[in-house]
Scaffold this motif. Sequence first.
Motif, PDB file in Angstrom:
ATOM      1  N   PHE A 316       0.846  -1.191   0.000  1.00  0.00           N
ATOM      2  CA  PHE A 316       0.000   0.000   0.000  1.00  0.00           C
ATOM      3  C   PHE A 316       0.888   1.250   0.000  1.00  0.00           C
ATOM      4  N   ALA A 317       2.089   1.147  -0.561  1.00  0.00           N
ATOM      5  CA  ALA A 317       3.035   2.266  -0.541  1.00  0.00           C
ATOM      6  C   ALA A 317       2.417   3.504  -1.175  1.00  0.00           C
ATOM      7  N   SER A 318       2.543   4.630  -0.459  1.00  0.00           N
ATOM      8  CA  SER A 318       2.038   5.933  -0.931  1.00  0.00           C
ATOM      9  C   SER A 318       0.535   5.947  -1.163  1.00  0.00           C
ATOM     10  N   ALA A 319      -0.177   4.973  -0.612  1.00  0.00           N
ATOM     11  CA  ALA A 319      -1.643   4.991  -0.720  1.00  0.00           C
ATOM     12  C   ALA A 319      -2.199   6.107   0.155  1.00  0.00           C
ATOM     13  N   ARG A 320      -3.393   6.574  -0.180  1.00  0.00           N
ATOM     14  CA  ARG A 320      -4.028   7.646   0.578  1.00  0.00           C
ATOM     15  C   ARG A 320      -5.357   7.138   1.145  1.00  0.00           C
ATOM     16  N   PHE A 321      -5.447   7.169   2.466  1.00  0.00           N
ATOM     17  CA  PHE A 321      -6.676   6.772   3.158  1.00  0.00           C
ATOM     18  C   PHE A 321      -7.260   8.044   3.773  1.00  0.00           C
ATOM     19  N   SER A 322      -8.310   8.588   3.190  1.00  0.00           N
ATOM     20  CA  SER A 322      -8.845   9.864   3.667  1.00  0.00           C
ATOM     21  C   SER A 322     -10.361   9.799   3.733  1.00  0.00           C
ATOM     22  N   GLY A 323     -10.911  10.278   4.850  1.00  0.00           N
ATOM     23  CA  GLY A 323     -12.352  10.216   5.018  1.00  0.00           C
ATOM     24  C   GLY A 323     -12.791   8.769   5.150  1.00  0.00           C
ATOM     25  N   GLY A 324     -14.019   8.562   5.455  1.00  0.00           N
ATOM     26  CA  GLY A 324     -14.556   7.210   5.525  1.00  0.00           C
ATOM     27  C   GLY A 324     -13.871   6.364   6.581  1.00  0.00           C
ATOM     28  N   MET A 325     -13.903   5.061   6.398  1.00  0.00           N
ATOM     29  CA  MET A 325     -13.373   4.119   7.376  1.00  0.00           C
ATOM     30  C   MET A 325     -12.644   2.997   6.652  1.00  0.00           C
ATOM     31  N   SER A 342       5.158   5.155   3.443  1.00  0.00           N
ATOM     32  CA  SER A 342       4.761   6.493   2.996  1.00  0.00           C
ATOM     33  C   SER A 342       3.257   6.609   2.744  1.00  0.00           C
ATOM     34  N   ALA A 343       2.489   5.702   3.317  1.00  0.00           N
ATOM     35  CA  ALA A 343       1.028   5.824   3.207  1.00  0.00           C
ATOM     36  C   ALA A 343       0.550   7.004   4.050  1.00  0.00           C
ATOM     37  N   TRP A 344      -0.586   7.557   3.675  1.00  0.00           N
ATOM     38  CA  TRP A 344      -1.127   8.736   4.365  1.00  0.00           C
ATOM     39  C   TRP A 344      -2.521   8.387   4.880  1.00  0.00           C
ATOM     40  N   PHE A 345      -2.659   8.431   6.207  1.00  0.00           N
ATOM     41  CA  PHE A 345      -3.950   8.162   6.849  1.00  0.00           C
ATOM     42  C   PHE A 345      -4.469   9.490   7.391  1.00  0.00           C
ATOM     43  N   SER A 346      -5.519  10.038   6.789  1.00  0.00           N
ATOM     44  CA  SER A 346      -5.992  11.358   7.201  1.00  0.00           C
ATOM     45  C   SER A 346      -7.513  11.442   7.114  1.00  0.00           C
ATOM     46  N   GLY A 347      -8.077  12.156   8.093  1.00  0.00           N
ATOM     47  CA  GLY A 347      -9.485  12.516   8.029  1.00  0.00           C
ATOM     48  C   GLY A 347     -10.461  11.369   8.043  1.00  0.00           C
ATOM     49  N   GLY A 348     -10.153  10.290   8.717  1.00  0.00           N
ATOM     50  CA  GLY A 348     -11.094   9.182   8.783  1.00  0.00           C
ATOM     51  C   GLY A 348     -10.773   8.281   9.965  1.00  0.00           C
ATOM     52  N   THR A 349     -11.211   7.050   9.901  1.00  0.00           N
ATOM     53  CA  THR A 349     -10.957   6.079  10.957  1.00  0.00           C
ATOM     54  C   THR A 349     -10.319   4.842  10.341  1.00  0.00           C
ATOM     55  N   ILE A 350      -9.168   4.451  10.885  1.00  0.00           N
ATOM     56  CA  ILE A 350      -8.454   3.269  10.416  1.00  0.00           C
ATOM     57  C   ILE A 350      -8.353   2.307  11.592  1.00  0.00           C
ATOM     58  N   ILE A 351      -8.841   1.103  11.418  1.00  0.00           N
ATOM     59  CA  ILE A 351      -8.983   0.164  12.541  1.00  0.00           C
ATOM     60  C   ILE A 351      -8.181  -1.103  12.262  1.00  0.00           C
ATOM     61  N   SER A 370      -2.515  11.621  10.284  1.00  0.00           N
ATOM     62  CA  SER A 370      -2.881  12.999  10.602  1.00  0.00           C
ATOM     63  C   SER A 370      -4.381  13.198  10.431  1.00  0.00           C
ATOM     64  N   GLY A 371      -4.962  13.903  11.406  1.00  0.00           N
ATOM     65  CA  GLY A 371      -6.374  14.247  11.310  1.00  0.00           C
ATOM     66  C   GLY A 371      -7.292  13.051  11.269  1.00  0.00           C
ATOM     67  N   SER A 372      -6.866  11.934  11.818  1.00  0.00           N
ATOM     68  CA  SER A 372      -7.683  10.729  11.768  1.00  0.00           C
ATOM     69  C   SER A 372      -7.557   9.974  13.085  1.00  0.00           C
ATOM     70  N   THR A 373      -8.398   8.987  13.246  1.00  0.00           N
ATOM     71  CA  THR A 373      -8.325   8.106  14.406  1.00  0.00           C
ATOM     72  C   THR A 373      -7.840   6.741  13.930  1.00  0.00           C
ATOM     73  N   VAL A 374      -6.712   6.300  14.493  1.00  0.00           N
ATOM     74  CA  VAL A 374      -6.117   5.023  14.122  1.00  0.00           C
ATOM     75  C   VAL A 374      -6.023   4.169  15.380  1.00  0.00           C
ATOM     76  N   THR A 375      -6.526   2.950  15.301  1.00  0.00           N
ATOM     77  CA  THR A 375      -6.478   2.101  16.486  1.00  0.00           C
ATOM     78  C   THR A 375      -5.887   0.729  16.166  1.00  0.00           C
ATOM     79  N   PHE A 376      -4.920   0.343  17.005  1.00  0.00           N
ATOM     80  CA  PHE A 376      -4.345  -1.001  17.004  1.00  0.00           C
ATOM     81  C   PHE A 376      -4.751  -1.712  18.296  1.00  0.00           C
ATOM     82  N   ALA A 377      -5.911  -1.379  18.843  1.00  0.00           N
ATOM     83  CA  ALA A 377      -6.342  -1.946  20.119  1.00  0.00           C
ATOM     84  C   ALA A 377      -6.364  -3.473  20.053  1.00  0.00           C
ATOM     85  N   SER A 378      -5.760  -4.089  21.091  1.00  0.00           N
ATOM     86  CA  SER A 378      -5.723  -5.553  21.228  1.00  0.00           C
ATOM     87  C   SER A 378      -5.014  -6.248  20.071  1.00  0.00           C
ATOM     88  N   ALA A 379      -4.224  -5.495  19.301  1.00  0.00           N
ATOM     89  CA  ALA A 379      -3.434  -6.133  18.252  1.00  0.00           C
ATOM     90  C   ALA A 379      -2.317  -6.954  18.885  1.00  0.00           C
TER      91      ALA A 379
END
Length: 458
Positions: A316-325, A342-351, A370-379
Amino acid sequence: MTAHLPRRRTERRGLRLWPVGPVLALTFATAVLVAAAVFYTGWDLLGARGLKPEHRLDSSTLFDLVKLSFGVVAGAGALVALVVAYRRQRVDEDGALREATRLHTERFTTAVAQLGDASPAVRLGGVHALAGLADDAPTRALRQTCIDVLCAYLRLPYTAEPDLPADDAEARHAYLSLREVRHTVIRLIRDHLRLAPEDPHSWQGHDFDLTEVTFDGGDFTGAHFSGGRVNFTGAEFSGGRVVFSGAEFSGGRVVFSGARFSGGRVDFHGARFSGGRATFASAEFSGGRVDFSGAEFSSGPVDFHGARFSGSTVTFASARFSGGMVIFTDARFSDGTASFYSAWFSGGTIIFSGAKFSGSTVNFSDARFSGSTVTFASARFSGGRVTFTDARFSGDRVAFTGARFSDGTVDFSQAWFPGGTVDFTGADGVAPTGLVPPNGSPFPAGLTLPRTWDPARS
């Protein structure tokens, strides 16, 4: 292959027209109301206060009344003619549609018969004939029927090249012929999905049922899957190169649930997933290479729940995850390589809750959260190597609550925490490399560690 149209697609209801009597009565009533409204409006605008009474009618007034009577009769006749002409037009249009449908059905039957022919050349002719029929279909439902048959042809049993008997030239020639027909179907689908939605030959917005299809090659470059439902459930990507580079999945629903990426290369480079929903739940990435580099995931949810990444290279190199989930809950990363470099996680939720990283290399180096919620809970991080080298955590919240780490598996060397919060509350095991600052070094704001990792600061 059975050469008949599905009943639910072809049943037509008869032309529904009201009886002429009620239609004429309604038309006259509407005309009278409109005339009364126009008369009243003109009366009001002219400021009239009453009519001048006349005790005797002269010849001029009588002649005007006669002309008015004839005008009313002529208007009534015109209304009757208009209603009759409209009904005749509707009947003619319906008759033309019935005739076009009849001719379409005849051509459809011939094309489907060609698909079942033993000769590859005749089958190729049937494929092109069905695509042409879809373009000329008089209704959207009939076009969908042609598309359904082309997809059904791809779903027929198919033996890929690795499963062919050794030293069987005849079997190999039959395989190559069948592959050419199948790849032609894929190419025609792609070409029609590249057309703008307003193009009369565009297939955008239609459904494509490709469940359990075996792909050993095929090119969907630049196709636009917009609206409708695109279903790759249980599909097998077992060899060759299948390309979705620059494809756009927007609106509607795209399903790769349970798909198996077991060989060759599948290329989603620069693909765009926006709006709608895309799901790779329970997909298996084992063997070969799957490339999502530069892909954009925005708006609607993207679901990798329960996916298995083992023995393959997924990037997922340089992929953009923005908005949504973006959902990687309970995903398994083992015995392979997964790169989010170099992936970019912004403005959404990544679980990544409940994900397990074991025996594989997972790279988040230079990633931006940046600007997002990222969780590795219980990973669970055990075996292999997971690296966040030079990753930047800024904006909202990154949570590793309840995660478990084993010695030497996770590396946060030179990671940056310029803003937001990074929370390791409840994490246990060995602290990741480079996460706890050495004594005397400033402690990053927003970073929360369990006391067992840094009793002096936490």
